[in-house]
Design a protein around this motif. Sequence first.
Motif, short mmCIF file in Angstrom:
data_model
loop_
_atom_site.label_atom_id
_atom_site.label_comp_id
_atom_site.label_asym_id
_atom_site.label_seq_id
_atom_site.Cartn_x
_atom_site.Cartn_y
_atom_site.Cartn_z
N SER A 322 0.83 -1.22 0.00
CA SER A 322 0.00 0.00 0.00
C SER A 322 0.85 1.26 0.00
CB SER A 322 -0.86 0.06 1.26
OG SER A 322 -1.68 -1.05 1.35
N GLN A 323 0.31 2.28 -0.63
CA GLN A 323 0.98 3.59 -0.62
C GLN A 323 0.17 4.55 0.25
OE1 GLN A 323 1.52 4.58 -4.81
NE2 GLN A 323 3.66 4.03 -4.52
N ILE A 324 0.90 5.24 1.09
CA ILE A 324 0.25 6.12 2.06
C ILE A 324 0.76 7.55 1.85
CG2 ILE A 324 0.02 6.63 4.54
CD1 ILE A 324 0.61 3.61 5.02
N VAL A 325 -0.16 8.51 1.84
CA VAL A 325 0.25 9.92 1.82
C VAL A 325 -0.24 10.58 3.11
CG1 VAL A 325 -0.11 12.19 0.74
CG2 VAL A 325 0.30 10.19 -0.70
N CYS A 326 0.67 11.28 3.78
CA CYS A 326 0.32 12.10 4.95
C CYS A 326 0.47 13.56 4.56
CB CYS A 326 1.28 11.84 6.10
SG CYS A 326 1.19 10.19 6.79
N THR A 327 -0.59 14.34 4.72
CA THR A 327 -0.44 15.78 4.49
C THR A 327 0.00 16.45 5.79
OG1 THR A 327 -2.06 15.90 2.71
CG2 THR A 327 -1.64 17.93 3.92
N VAL A 328 1.15 17.14 5.73
CA VAL A 328 1.53 17.98 6.86
C VAL A 328 1.19 19.41 6.46
CG1 VAL A 328 3.19 16.36 7.79
CG2 VAL A 328 3.99 18.08 6.18
N THR A 329 0.38 20.06 7.28
CA THR A 329 -0.37 21.23 6.85
C THR A 329 0.31 22.58 7.08
OG1 THR A 329 -1.48 20.86 8.95
CG2 THR A 329 -2.68 20.23 6.96
N GLY A 330 1.22 22.64 8.08
CA GLY A 330 1.81 23.94 8.40
C GLY A 330 3.24 23.84 8.87
N HIS A 331 4.02 24.88 8.63
CA HIS A 331 5.45 24.89 8.96
C HIS A 331 5.70 24.98 10.47
CE1 HIS A 331 9.69 25.77 8.74
NE2 HIS A 331 9.63 25.50 7.44
N GLY A 332 6.74 24.29 10.92
CA GLY A 332 7.05 24.28 12.35
C GLY A 332 7.42 25.64 12.92
N LEU A 333 7.98 26.52 12.09
CA LEU A 333 8.41 27.83 12.60
C LEU A 333 7.24 28.71 13.02
CD1 LEU A 333 11.33 28.71 10.17
CD2 LEU A 333 11.49 28.17 12.60
N LYS A 334 6.04 28.34 12.65
CA LYS A 334 4.88 29.13 13.04
C LYS A 334 4.63 29.10 14.55
CE LYS A 334 2.16 28.98 8.82
NZ LYS A 334 1.35 30.21 8.86
N ASP A 335 5.06 28.00 15.17
CA ASP A 335 4.75 27.80 16.59
C ASP A 335 6.03 27.50 17.36
OD1 ASP A 335 3.47 27.42 18.96
OD2 ASP A 335 2.10 25.86 18.26
N PRO A 336 6.93 28.51 17.46
CA PRO A 336 8.22 28.26 18.08
C PRO A 336 8.13 27.98 19.58
CG PRO A 336 7.99 30.59 17.54
CD PRO A 336 6.80 29.89 16.96
N ASP A 337 7.08 28.50 20.23
CA ASP A 337 7.00 28.38 21.70
C ASP A 337 7.00 26.93 22.16
OD1 ASP A 337 6.80 31.05 21.36
OD2 ASP A 337 4.67 31.18 21.82
N VAL A 338 6.32 26.08 21.40
CA VAL A 338 6.24 24.67 21.75
C VAL A 338 7.64 24.06 21.85
CG1 VAL A 338 5.48 22.40 20.89
CG2 VAL A 338 3.98 24.38 20.69
N ILE A 339 8.51 24.45 20.92
CA ILE A 339 9.86 23.88 20.88
C ILE A 339 10.76 24.57 21.92
CG2 ILE A 339 11.87 23.40 19.40
CD1 ILE A 339 9.30 22.00 18.50
N THR A 340 10.59 25.88 22.03
CA THR A 340 11.44 26.65 22.95
C THR A 340 11.37 26.06 24.36
OG1 THR A 340 10.86 28.55 21.62
CG2 THR A 340 12.05 29.01 23.63
N THR A 341 10.18 25.67 24.77
CA THR A 341 10.04 25.12 26.13
C THR A 341 10.79 23.80 26.30
OG1 THR A 341 7.98 24.08 25.46
CG2 THR A 341 7.77 26.18 26.59
N GLN A 342 11.04 23.10 25.18
CA GLN A 342 11.75 21.82 25.27
C GLN A 342 13.27 22.00 25.21
OE1 GLN A 342 10.40 19.33 22.03
NE2 GLN A 342 8.29 19.98 22.33
#
Length: 362
Positions: A322-342
Motif C-alpha cells: 500500500s501507498q500512504i500519503v500524509c499531508t503535513v499542513t503547516g510549517h514548524g516555525l509558526k509555533d516556536p514556543d512549543v519547541i522553545t520550552t523543550q
Amino acid sequence: MHSERETSKLGVIERYREYLPVNESTPIVSLGEGTTPLVFCPRLSERVGRAVFVKNEGVNPTGSFKDRGMTVAVSKSMERKAKALICASTGNTSASAAAYAARAGISCAVVLPVGKIATGKLLQAFVCGAKIVALEGNFDDALRIVRELGEQRDLAVVNSINPDRIAGQKTAAFEIIDDMGDAPDFHLLPVGNAGNITAYWAGYREYHARERSTKLPAMIGFQAAGAAPIFYNRIVEKPETMASAIRIGNPASWKQARAAITESHGAIDVVSDEELLAAQAWLAQHEGIFVEPASAAPVAGLFKCCDSKEAAYSFHKIPEESQIVCTVTGHGLKDPDVITTQMKELKSVPATVNDVRRAVGL
Ligand code: F0G
C-alpha cells in the motif's frame, strides 16, 4: 515592468484553471502557492513497513495549506468587488488572508481567540497589516460572529465555509495524483474545521471521474484527543489541545467530513498531545521535516494505526504494498514556543578550536 504571470512559479489557479470557478474576468491574486513537494520518507516507511510520502504544505507562501484556497477565495472576492475580507481563525487562515489581502490591495479583518494563537501566525497577520480582533471566546465563537457579520455587511468571509476556499484546496489532491501517477491507497491528515478533508475528497473524486486516476484513497482523519467532536460525535464546548490550529469543538464542515470518511471507507481517530509532540520531533529528527504540532497528527496517527490495537483503523490488515500519503499542513516555525520550552539553555564556549572540538564531542 509588468509580466502576464505575476510569479515565476505557476500558482494553483494557473495550474488547474479548468477545474476552478474562475473566468476571463477574474483578477488572479496569487503568491505562487501550491506545487508543494511530495516527499518519499524512507525512515518513516521503514518504521511502518509501507511506502509513506509526505505532502509538505508548510512550504506554501505563508507556510500553510490555506494559501491554496485563499488564492481562489480572494480572487473571487475581488471579482465580486468586495469592500473587505474577514475571517475567524486559529491562526493559519488569518496569516494567509492577511497576505493575500495585502497582495490584492484590500483590507482584511481577522477575529482570533485571545491568547490561543501561535506566535508566528499572529506576527504574519500583523506584519501584513490586517486588523486583528482578539476575541474573548474560542474559534467556534469567532466563526459564529464572522458568519453573522458576513451576512450583515459587504464583507467577504474567507473561511472554508466559502466554497471558493474548498475549490482551491482540492488542487492538493490533483498534485498528488499528478506526481504519483495515481491516487494513493490511504490519505492521512489532521482535522480541525474539516474543510481540508472535504476538499481533498472532492479533488480525488473529481480526478477519478475525469479518469485521471484509477483508485480512490481511504481518507483517514485525526483530531486532537481534547478537541475531537467528529470522533466522539458530539460538540465539544471547551476544546483543549496544545495543537492550537485544530482546537475546534464544532467544525463547520462536519457533515462533509463524515461523508468523505464513509464514502472512502476511511476512518476518524484521535491522537493525544503527547503523541503529537513525539511525532513532531520524530519527523524532524528522522526526515528533516519540521511541522507545527497539528500537522504532526497524521504521522502520530500513522504510528497509532500500526502499533495500537485501539486504533480506529488498524494497518495490520493492510497489504504491505500500500501507498500512504500524509499531508503535513503547516510549517514548524509558526509555533516556536512549543519547541522553545523543550530546549535546554545553550552554554557558550570560548572562541578556540580546542574548546569547540571538545564541545562538539565528535
Ligand atoms: N492543520 C493546520 C496547521 C491548520 O491550521 C488547520 C486549520 C488544520 C490542520 C485543520 O484543517 O480546519 O480544514 O480541518 N486551521 C484553521 C485556521 C481552522 O483558522 O487556520 P481544517
